[in-house]
Design a protein around this motif. Structure first.
Motif, mmCIF file in Angstrom:
data_model
loop_
_atom_site.group_PDB
_atom_site.id
_atom_site.type_symbol
_atom_site.label_atom_id
_atom_site.label_comp_id
_atom_site.label_asym_id
_atom_site.label_seq_id
_atom_site.Cartn_x
_atom_site.Cartn_y
_atom_site.Cartn_z
ATOM 1 N N LEU A 17 0.839 -1.193 0.000
ATOM 2 C CA LEU A 17 0.000 0.000 0.000
ATOM 3 C C LEU A 17 0.874 1.242 0.000
ATOM 4 N N HIS A 18 0.595 2.155 -0.889
ATOM 5 C CA HIS A 18 1.320 3.420 -0.950
ATOM 6 C C HIS A 18 1.210 4.108 0.407
ATOM 7 N N GLY A 19 2.351 4.539 0.921
ATOM 8 C CA GLY A 19 2.371 5.253 2.192
ATOM 9 C C GLY A 19 2.606 4.375 3.402
ATOM 10 N N LYS A 20 2.393 3.072 3.275
ATOM 11 C CA LYS A 20 2.597 2.172 4.405
ATOM 12 C C LYS A 20 4.046 1.689 4.403
ATOM 13 N N ASP A 21 4.733 1.856 5.505
ATOM 14 C CA ASP A 21 6.139 1.444 5.657
ATOM 15 C C ASP A 21 7.051 2.081 4.605
ATOM 16 N N GLY A 22 6.735 3.276 4.170
ATOM 17 C CA GLY A 22 7.569 3.982 3.201
ATOM 18 C C GLY A 22 7.360 3.584 1.751
ATOM 19 N N ALA A 23 6.394 2.707 1.489
ATOM 20 C CA ALA A 23 6.121 2.269 0.114
ATOM 21 C C ALA A 23 5.544 3.425 -0.699
ATOM 22 N N LYS A 24 5.940 3.478 -1.968
ATOM 23 C CA LYS A 24 5.455 4.538 -2.852
ATOM 24 C C LYS A 24 4.999 3.957 -4.181
ATOM 25 N N ALA A 25 3.854 4.416 -4.624
ATOM 26 C CA ALA A 25 3.364 4.031 -5.948
ATOM 27 C C ALA A 25 4.195 4.763 -6.992
ATOM 28 N N GLY A 26 4.206 4.236 -8.190
ATOM 29 C CA GLY A 26 4.957 4.863 -9.267
ATOM 30 C C GLY A 26 4.100 5.019 -10.508
ATOM 31 N N ILE A 27 4.753 5.005 -11.645
ATOM 32 C CA ILE A 27 4.083 5.185 -12.936
ATOM 33 C C ILE A 27 4.142 3.864 -13.677
ATOM 34 N N SER A 38 13.470 7.594 -17.714
ATOM 35 C CA SER A 38 13.587 6.519 -16.747
ATOM 36 C C SER A 38 12.661 6.863 -15.583
ATOM 37 N N TYR A 39 11.837 5.904 -15.173
ATOM 38 C CA TYR A 39 10.904 6.187 -14.086
ATOM 39 C C TYR A 39 10.619 4.932 -13.278
ATOM 40 N N LYS A 40 10.255 5.152 -12.023
ATOM 41 C CA LYS A 40 9.948 4.045 -11.118
ATOM 42 C C LYS A 40 8.485 3.653 -11.278
ATOM 43 N N GLN A 41 8.270 2.346 -11.362
ATOM 44 C CA GLN A 41 6.907 1.840 -11.398
ATOM 45 C C GLN A 41 6.362 1.657 -9.991
ATOM 46 N N GLU A 42 7.272 1.473 -9.060
ATOM 47 C CA GLU A 42 6.911 1.275 -7.656
ATOM 48 C C GLU A 42 8.188 1.374 -6.838
ATOM 49 N N PHE A 43 8.024 1.601 -5.534
ATOM 50 C CA PHE A 43 9.196 1.608 -4.684
ATOM 51 C C PHE A 43 8.798 1.231 -3.263
#
Length: 155
Positions: A17-27, A38-43
């Motif tokens: 989940l985006h925002g949980k434990d520092g997780a971030k959604a991407g493109i 170059s872009y992150k799909q998720e992190f």
């Protein structure tokens, strides 16, 4: 993320989940691609970090079912795994990936067709749904030829 086997939902492993434990959604796929982007799909540190690099635009891609034009070729990779390297081709005619090539094995996964969840006269609503869907959701709607057969609708 929904993981299926034989058409049945198994689990959601690989989800975060985006925002949980520092997780971030991407493109998932940029609307306007330029070679060198170059872009992150998720992190999610230690769990997910898919990166997509734009390799080429204006590509013509042929699959077993048809030929697509004006496609974008991307290189997908992640620093969290040793060999997950793929070229993928996204084509505006279907609003999704039509071909994925595993660069280690040479295996190809090809887009086959669209299972139309909307009346045939509402193509724009369907395309909007694909733009908003996650990759896992899109795989539920699209039939994709995988090595060894069709998934997930035809398993």
């Amino acid at each position: 993320m929904n993981n299926y086997s034989n058409g049945m939902l198994l689990n959601h492993a690989g989800s975060f989940l985006h925002g949980k434990d520092g997780a971030k959604a991407g493109i998932w796929m940029k609307a306007e691609q330029r070679v060198g982007d170059s872009y992150k799909q998720e992190f999610y540190v230690g769990h997910a970090g898919d990166i997509r690099d734009t390799v080429a635009t204006g590509e013509t891609v042929s699959t077993k079912t048809r030929t697509y034009t004006d496609c974008v070729k991307v290189y997908d990779w992640t620093p969290f795994e040793k060999n997950p390297r793929e070229h993928k081709y996204g084509c505006p005619e279907v609003g999704a990936l039509v071909l994925t090539e595993d660069l280690q094995t040479g295996e190809l996964s090809e887009f086959v067709d669209v299972v139309q969840p909307y009346p045939s006269n509402s193509t724009s609503a369907f395309r909007q749904h694909l733009r908003e869907a996650s990759v896992a959701d899109a795989k539920q709607v699209l039939r994709v030829a995988e090595p060894g057969g069709m998934t997930p609708k035809d398993e």
